[in-house]
Scaffold this active site. Sequence first.
Site, mmCIF file in Angstrom:
data_model
loop_
_atom_site.group_PDB
_atom_site.id
_atom_site.type_symbol
_atom_site.label_atom_id
_atom_site.label_comp_id
_atom_site.label_asym_id
_atom_site.label_seq_id
_atom_site.Cartn_x
_atom_site.Cartn_y
_atom_site.Cartn_z
ATOM 1 N N SER A 24 -5.471 12.900 -36.273
ATOM 2 C CA SER A 24 -4.216 13.519 -35.818
ATOM 3 C C SER A 24 -3.826 14.597 -36.813
ATOM 4 C CB SER A 24 -3.104 12.472 -35.759
ATOM 5 O OG SER A 24 -1.848 13.144 -35.687
ATOM 6 N N HIS A 36 -6.231 15.080 -32.281
ATOM 7 C CA HIS A 36 -5.038 14.545 -31.617
ATOM 8 C C HIS A 36 -3.839 15.418 -31.967
ATOM 9 C CE1 HIS A 36 -2.610 11.083 -30.106
ATOM 10 N NE2 HIS A 36 -1.813 11.261 -31.157
ATOM 11 N N ASP A 83 0.130 15.648 -31.814
ATOM 12 C CA ASP A 83 1.360 14.883 -31.616
ATOM 13 C C ASP A 83 2.497 15.837 -31.279
ATOM 14 O OD1 ASP A 83 0.808 12.070 -32.073
ATOM 15 O OD2 ASP A 83 0.167 12.701 -34.067
ATOM 16 N N MET A 125 6.243 16.513 -30.357
ATOM 17 C CA MET A 125 7.546 15.857 -30.526
ATOM 18 C C MET A 125 8.659 16.885 -30.317
ATOM 19 S SD MET A 125 6.686 13.846 -34.022
ATOM 20 C CE MET A 125 5.288 12.746 -34.176
ATOM 21 N N HIS A 139 -0.591 14.013 -27.236
ATOM 22 C CA HIS A 139 0.254 12.823 -27.088
ATOM 23 C C HIS A 139 1.680 13.347 -26.932
ATOM 24 C CE1 HIS A 139 2.015 9.148 -29.510
ATOM 25 N NE2 HIS A 139 2.439 9.182 -28.260
ATOM 26 N N MET A 176 5.370 13.183 -26.790
ATOM 27 C CA MET A 176 6.588 12.433 -27.133
ATOM 28 C C MET A 176 7.761 13.357 -26.854
ATOM 29 S SD MET A 176 5.042 10.790 -30.638
ATOM 30 C CE MET A 176 3.768 12.050 -30.758
ATOM 31 N N MET A 210 0.638 2.330 -29.057
ATOM 32 C CA MET A 210 1.267 2.721 -30.325
ATOM 33 C C MET A 210 1.313 1.503 -31.240
ATOM 34 S SD MET A 210 1.861 5.901 -30.245
ATOM 35 C CE MET A 210 2.557 5.909 -31.892
ATOM 36 N N ASP A 217 -2.973 4.059 -32.064
ATOM 37 C CA ASP A 217 -2.382 5.198 -32.776
ATOM 38 C C ASP A 217 -1.256 4.737 -33.692
ATOM 39 O OD1 ASP A 217 -1.467 7.682 -33.551
ATOM 40 O OD2 ASP A 217 -0.662 8.248 -31.595
HETATM 41 C C1 DX5 Z 1 3.177 8.986 -34.511
HETATM 42 C C2 DX5 Z 1 1.953 9.676 -33.985
HETATM 43 C C3 DX5 Z 1 0.668 9.356 -34.647
HETATM 44 C C4 DX5 Z 1 0.620 9.701 -36.107
HETATM 45 C C5 DX5 Z 1 -0.369 8.817 -36.772
HETATM 46 O O1 DX5 Z 1 4.247 9.297 -33.672
HETATM 47 O O2 DX5 Z 1 1.792 9.379 -32.603
HETATM 48 O O3 DX5 Z 1 -0.407 10.016 -33.970
HETATM 49 O O4 DX5 Z 1 0.292 11.029 -36.362
HETATM 50 O O5 DX5 Z 1 -0.243 9.002 -38.134
HETATM 51 P P1 DX5 Z 1 -0.756 7.929 -39.167
HETATM 52 O O6 DX5 Z 1 -2.206 7.755 -38.914
HETATM 53 O O7 DX5 Z 1 -0.433 8.546 -40.477
HETATM 54 O O8 DX5 Z 1 -0.002 6.655 -38.897
HETATM 55 ZN ZN ZN Z 2 -0.008 10.247 -31.616
#
Ligand code: DX5
Ligand code: ZN
Length: 218
Positions: free
Chosen positions: A8, A33, A35, A37, A66, A68, A137, A175
């Site tokens: 990620s 990946h 993320d 947000m 992903h 969010m 998650m 994840d």
């Molecule tokens: C959290 C994300 C994850 C995150 C994982 O909201 O969905 O993908 O980047 O990070 P680590 O591996 O550091 O927990």
């Molecule tokens: Zn993620």
Amino acid sequence: MKPLLTPSILAANFANLEADIKAAEKGGADYFHLDIMDGHFVPNISFGPWIAKQMKAITKVPLDAHLMITKPREYIPKFIDAGVELIYPHVEGSYDVYRTVQMIIDHGARAGITLNPATSVVSVEGVIDIIDSVLLMSVCPGFGGQKFIPSTMKKISDLRALLDELKPSVRIAVDGGVTLENIGHLRKAGADFFIAGSAVFNAPDIEQRVRDMRKAMQ
Ligand code: DX5
Ligand code: ZN
């Protein structure tokens, strides 16, 4: 199905993103990946489709996103146009997630569905016909670098049993808090895709860490 390691980029160095991507790619990253947000669905803001477009210009490694965000359908076509191949919306906070998943497929990408730690595995049943993976998650979404929630282990095996009954081809992604130490246990529990941010990009040698994690997940 062979396991896939998916770094990620949330934990990467954005002042020198290309170097981090190249190092992870050299180590054998199977996917990257993204993320996404929006500061509403989760209490953090990251980046938009433009980063996917810029990454496509420098790497051949496929991308997943992903989502969010509170209005995923407004952005799905933009992520697919930018080159994202696999999209994971969340099942929470939406009364019509089936429509969102269908939109991803109609626009030519593959779709997964994401479940938060407190969401039951049975919630995949309503979209099972049109998904090809489920992202569990293992932390509350919003931030990298959090601690793996131990009950996820049992959730992975429960979900695997449910999928074997309903649609065995569906794969499980995990994840949050995935590390070199726990990745082998996660594989044994039944996970197929391993998403890892800080374990990869905070490592002293990113390329070597990807290699080590890929070995440990076999
Ligand atoms: C959290 C994300 C994850 C995150 C994982 O909201 O969905 O993908 O980047 O990070 P680590 O591996 O550091 O927990
Ligand atoms: Zn993620």
